[in-house]
Motif scaffolding. Structure first.
Motif, PDB file in Angstrom:
ATOM      1  N   ILE A   8       0.883  -1.171   0.000  1.00  0.00           N
ATOM      2  CA  ILE A   8       0.000   0.000   0.000  1.00  0.00           C
ATOM      3  C   ILE A   8       0.915   1.214   0.000  1.00  0.00           C
ATOM      4  CG2 ILE A   8      -1.751   1.317   1.239  1.00  0.00           C
ATOM      5  CD1 ILE A   8      -2.849  -1.255   2.361  1.00  0.00           C
ATOM      6  N   MET A   9       0.893   1.947  -1.100  1.00  0.00           N
ATOM      7  CA  MET A   9       1.800   3.077  -1.274  1.00  0.00           C
ATOM      8  C   MET A   9       1.062   4.386  -1.014  1.00  0.00           C
ATOM      9  SD  MET A   9       3.995   4.206  -4.640  1.00  0.00           S
ATOM     10  CE  MET A   9       4.887   2.645  -4.661  1.00  0.00           C
ATOM     11  N   LYS A  10       1.553   5.137  -0.053  1.00  0.00           N
ATOM     12  CA  LYS A  10       0.960   6.430   0.284  1.00  0.00           C
ATOM     13  C   LYS A  10       1.595   7.538  -0.545  1.00  0.00           C
ATOM     14  CE  LYS A  10      -1.649   4.875   3.643  1.00  0.00           C
ATOM     15  NZ  LYS A  10      -1.674   5.586   4.922  1.00  0.00           N
ATOM     16  N   TYR A  11       0.873   8.622  -0.663  1.00  0.00           N
ATOM     17  CA  TYR A  11       1.350   9.824  -1.336  1.00  0.00           C
ATOM     18  C   TYR A  11       1.843   9.506  -2.748  1.00  0.00           C
ATOM     19  CZ  TYR A  11       2.480  14.773  -1.064  1.00  0.00           C
ATOM     20  OH  TYR A  11       2.472  16.137  -1.255  1.00  0.00           O
ATOM     21  N   SER A  12       1.061   8.744  -3.482  1.00  0.00           N
ATOM     22  CA  SER A  12       1.404   8.409  -4.857  1.00  0.00           C
ATOM     23  C   SER A  12       0.899   9.504  -5.801  1.00  0.00           C
ATOM     24  CB  SER A  12       0.771   7.069  -5.237  1.00  0.00           C
ATOM     25  OG  SER A  12       0.967   6.785  -6.597  1.00  0.00           O
ATOM     26  N   ILE A  13       1.741   9.943  -6.733  1.00  0.00           N
ATOM     27  CA  ILE A  13       1.345  10.983  -7.673  1.00  0.00           C
ATOM     28  C   ILE A  13       1.464  10.514  -9.125  1.00  0.00           C
ATOM     29  CG2 ILE A  13       1.893  12.904  -6.129  1.00  0.00           C
ATOM     30  CD1 ILE A  13       4.580  13.179  -7.588  1.00  0.00           C
ATOM     31  N   HIS A  14       1.645   9.218  -9.324  1.00  0.00           N
ATOM     32  CA  HIS A  14       1.805   8.686 -10.675  1.00  0.00           C
ATOM     33  C   HIS A  14       0.730   7.667 -11.049  1.00  0.00           C
ATOM     34  CE1 HIS A  14       5.637  10.702 -11.020  1.00  0.00           C
ATOM     35  NE2 HIS A  14       6.070  10.123  -9.915  1.00  0.00           N
ATOM     36  N   ASP A  15      -0.310   7.548 -10.244  1.00  0.00           N
ATOM     37  CA  ASP A  15      -1.343   6.547 -10.508  1.00  0.00           C
ATOM     38  C   ASP A  15      -2.724   7.179 -10.579  1.00  0.00           C
ATOM     39  OD1 ASP A  15       0.352   4.232 -10.568  1.00  0.00           O
ATOM     40  OD2 ASP A  15       0.533   4.384  -8.407  1.00  0.00           O
ATOM     41  N   ARG A  20      -2.625  10.299  -4.168  1.00  0.00           N
ATOM     42  CA  ARG A  20      -3.413   9.076  -4.053  1.00  0.00           C
ATOM     43  C   ARG A  20      -2.746   8.057  -3.133  1.00  0.00           C
ATOM     44  NH1 ARG A  20      -7.060   9.815  -7.933  1.00  0.00           N
ATOM     45  NH2 ARG A  20      -7.972   7.745  -7.640  1.00  0.00           N
ATOM     46  N   THR A  21      -3.539   7.103  -2.703  1.00  0.00           N
ATOM     47  CA  THR A  21      -3.026   5.894  -2.067  1.00  0.00           C
ATOM     48  C   THR A  21      -3.220   4.774  -3.075  1.00  0.00           C
ATOM     49  OG1 THR A  21      -3.524   6.582   0.201  1.00  0.00           O
ATOM     50  CG2 THR A  21      -3.343   4.218  -0.211  1.00  0.00           C
ATOM     51  N   THR A  22      -2.138   4.075  -3.404  1.00  0.00           N
ATOM     52  CA  THR A  22      -2.220   2.979  -4.362  1.00  0.00           C
ATOM     53  C   THR A  22      -2.167   1.654  -3.614  1.00  0.00           C
ATOM     54  OG1 THR A  22      -1.148   4.313  -6.067  1.00  0.00           O
ATOM     55  CG2 THR A  22      -1.238   1.945  -6.428  1.00  0.00           C
ATOM     56  N   VAL A  23      -3.197   0.847  -3.820  1.00  0.00           N
ATOM     57  CA  VAL A  23      -3.304  -0.470  -3.189  1.00  0.00           C
ATOM     58  C   VAL A  23      -2.925  -1.518  -4.226  1.00  0.00           C
ATOM     59  CG1 VAL A  23      -4.845  -2.118  -2.053  1.00  0.00           C
ATOM     60  CG2 VAL A  23      -5.152   0.353  -1.675  1.00  0.00           C
ATOM     61  N   LYS A 116      -6.753   7.248   6.059  1.00  0.00           N
ATOM     62  CA  LYS A 116      -5.806   8.067   6.825  1.00  0.00           C
ATOM     63  C   LYS A 116      -5.384   9.327   6.061  1.00  0.00           C
ATOM     64  CE  LYS A 116      -3.756   4.319   9.570  1.00  0.00           C
ATOM     65  NZ  LYS A 116      -2.520   3.514   9.813  1.00  0.00           N
ATOM     66  N   ASP A 117      -5.481   9.288   4.744  1.00  0.00           N
ATOM     67  CA  ASP A 117      -5.016  10.411   3.933  1.00  0.00           C
ATOM     68  C   ASP A 117      -6.155  11.161   3.254  1.00  0.00           C
ATOM     69  OD1 ASP A 117      -2.359   9.982   4.582  1.00  0.00           O
ATOM     70  OD2 ASP A 117      -2.041   8.582   2.938  1.00  0.00           O
ATOM     71  N   ASN A 118      -7.344  11.104   3.837  1.00  0.00           N
ATOM     72  CA  ASN A 118      -8.507  11.779   3.271  1.00  0.00           C
ATOM     73  C   ASN A 118      -8.248  13.251   2.985  1.00  0.00           C
ATOM     74  OD1 ASN A 118     -10.623  10.038   2.707  1.00  0.00           O
ATOM     75  ND2 ASN A 118     -11.314   9.953   4.818  1.00  0.00           N
ATOM     76  N   ILE A 119      -7.547  13.913   3.891  1.00  0.00           N
ATOM     77  CA  ILE A 119      -7.311  15.346   3.729  1.00  0.00           C
ATOM     78  C   ILE A 119      -6.505  15.638   2.462  1.00  0.00           C
ATOM     79  CG2 ILE A 119      -5.205  15.337   5.168  1.00  0.00           C
ATOM     80  CD1 ILE A 119      -6.060  18.140   6.133  1.00  0.00           C
ATOM     81  N   PHE A 120      -5.569  14.748   2.118  1.00  0.00           N
ATOM     82  CA  PHE A 120      -4.773  14.937   0.898  1.00  0.00           C
ATOM     83  C   PHE A 120      -5.623  14.737  -0.352  1.00  0.00           C
ATOM     84  CE2 PHE A 120      -1.487  13.463   4.000  1.00  0.00           C
ATOM     85  CZ  PHE A 120      -0.779  14.657   4.065  1.00  0.00           C
ATOM     86  N   TYR A 121      -6.547  13.758  -0.291  1.00  0.00           N
ATOM     87  CA  TYR A 121      -7.425  13.529  -1.436  1.00  0.00           C
ATOM     88  C   TYR A 121      -8.288  14.763  -1.693  1.00  0.00           C
ATOM     89  CZ  TYR A 121      -6.452   8.714   0.188  1.00  0.00           C
ATOM     90  OH  TYR A 121      -5.863   7.569   0.634  1.00  0.00           O
ATOM     91  N   GLU A 122      -8.844  15.286  -0.623  1.00  0.00           N
ATOM     92  CA  GLU A 122      -9.757  16.417  -0.744  1.00  0.00           C
ATOM     93  C   GLU A 122      -9.050  17.656  -1.289  1.00  0.00           C
ATOM     94  OE1 GLU A 122     -11.232  16.758   3.193  1.00  0.00           O
ATOM     95  OE2 GLU A 122     -12.418  14.898   3.103  1.00  0.00           O
ATOM     96  N   GLU A 123      -7.840  17.903  -0.825  1.00  0.00           N
ATOM     97  CA  GLU A 123      -7.126  19.120  -1.221  1.00  0.00           C
ATOM     98  C   GLU A 123      -6.507  19.020  -2.617  1.00  0.00           C
ATOM     99  OE1 GLU A 123      -4.310  20.066   1.784  1.00  0.00           O
ATOM    100  OE2 GLU A 123      -5.815  20.622   3.277  1.00  0.00           O
ATOM    101  N   SER A 124      -6.219  17.801  -3.070  1.00  0.00           N
ATOM    102  CA  SER A 124      -5.519  17.638  -4.344  1.00  0.00           C
ATOM    103  C   SER A 124      -6.387  17.063  -5.458  1.00  0.00           C
ATOM    104  CB  SER A 124      -4.306  16.718  -4.151  1.00  0.00           C
ATOM    105  OG  SER A 124      -4.722  15.384  -3.894  1.00  0.00           O
ATOM    106  N   GLY A 125      -7.597  16.649  -5.122  1.00  0.00           N
ATOM    107  CA  GLY A 125      -8.426  15.984  -6.118  1.00  0.00           C
ATOM    108  C   GLY A 125      -7.978  14.558  -6.372  1.00  0.00           C
ATOM    109  N   GLY A 126      -7.388  13.956  -5.348  1.00  0.00           N
ATOM    110  CA  GLY A 126      -6.876  12.588  -5.473  1.00  0.00           C
ATOM    111  C   GLY A 126      -7.867  11.538  -4.999  1.00  0.00           C
ATOM    112  N   GLY A 127      -7.326  10.422  -4.550  1.00  0.00           N
ATOM    113  CA  GLY A 127      -8.181   9.323  -4.103  1.00  0.00           C
ATOM    114  C   GLY A 127      -7.385   8.050  -3.984  1.00  0.00           C
TER     115      GLY A 127
END
Length: 299
Positions: A8-15, A20-23, A116-127
């Protein structure tokens, strides 16, 4: 429900978009020769070895009920065909010479990590992005997590090779916001040679997803000497004949996974291929841009 996860990779920006969190889920129906996650191909857990760390204590051989491990010259030797992936050897190896690729997790446990990283998803448009391997190999487990994401308002992406039963794809597609769709090569014979399967189902599924109006990013691994020739024009023509492709991501080949193959006791057949240069990747991007697509180099 329980599934098998190998990372489970946190703070992913290539997926996919945003942070994002990549599972990473185990199991894949393809056996691509350039696969950079060979530990993902088997659905079940498997032993990973670091022979240089072995101190020859013999504890691993003592607990191996399958008789897959023997100690020779104070070093372990593993018979891959006998290994049942129980993990007993890894539990007793305090030198770290044996580990396990894959961990049983429930959907609730995975979602706890994702949230755990909901705040990052919300601020960056991730998931969250479900990758692998091939996530659809564990489709029931994947569906449970996708439904949880939808209930919690988390954007979902699935990185898929497209080799999946049509009924499974149809059932899960309604819970997927973005498909990262791998397209290796257009020639079916070459596809069979280098991935182990035909591309017929993959191309059919891609058409069906576009007809459903799904958001799709095409991912093309660029493997020098294998699919960076006439295949590029064939791919461009094919993709321009269907509607709904938002962008194409070009993924340059690398051979940094050679050590992974050694740790699994497997041989890597493309070790001599070099990573394409930045200039070469720019050239390939220009060849596909003429078909009217937005091109991005990298994930």
């Amino acid at each position: 429900m329980e599934g098998c996860i190998f990372n489970i990779m946190k703070y992913s920006i290539h997926d996919g978009p945003g942070i994002r969190t990549t599972v990473f889920m185990k199991g894949c129906p393809l056996t691509c020769r350039w696969c950079h996650n060979p530990e993902s191909q088997q659905v079940d857990r498997q032993a990973v070895r670091f022979p240089d760390r072995c101190i020859g204590c013999g504890k691993c051989a003592e607990v191996c009920t399958a008789g897959a491990i023997v100690i020779e010259d104070k070093r372990m030797r593993v018979d891959i065909k006998k290994c049942i992936g129980c993990g007993s050897c890894a539990e007793v190896c305090y030198a770290g010479a044996v580990g396990m690729a894959g961990k049983a997790m429930t959907s609730v446990e995975v979602m706890k990590e994702v949230e755990k990283d909901n705040i990052f998803y919300e601020e960056s448009g991730g998931g969250v992005t479900f990758s692998g391997g091939e996530p659809f190999m564990q489709h029931e487990f994947l569906l449970e997590m996708l439904k949880s994401c939808k209930k919690k308002g988390i954007h979902t992406a699935v990185d898929t090779c497209g080799f999946v039963r049509k009924d499974i794809l149809a059932e899960l597609s309604g819970f997927i916001d973005l498909f990262l769709y791998d397209l290796k090569m257009m020639d079916d014979d070459k596809h069979k040679k280098y991935t182990g399967v035909s591309n017929e189902l993959i191309l059919d599924n891609l058409k069906e997803l576009t007809q459903l109006g799904k958001r799709i990013f095409i991912r093309i691994p660029i493997i020098p000497g294998i699919n960076d020739d006439a295949n590029l024009e064939e791919t461009g023509k094919y993709l321009s004949s269907i509607n709904g492709i938002e962008q194409i991501n070009l993924l340059p080949y690398h051979n940094i996974s050679i050590e992974k193959y050694k740790r699994l006791g497997e041989e890597y057949s493309l070790a001599d291929i070099k990573t394409p240069s930045d200039d070469r990747m720019d050239e390939i991007a220009q060849r596909l841009k003429i078909f009217g697509f937005k091109i991005k180099i990298g994930g």
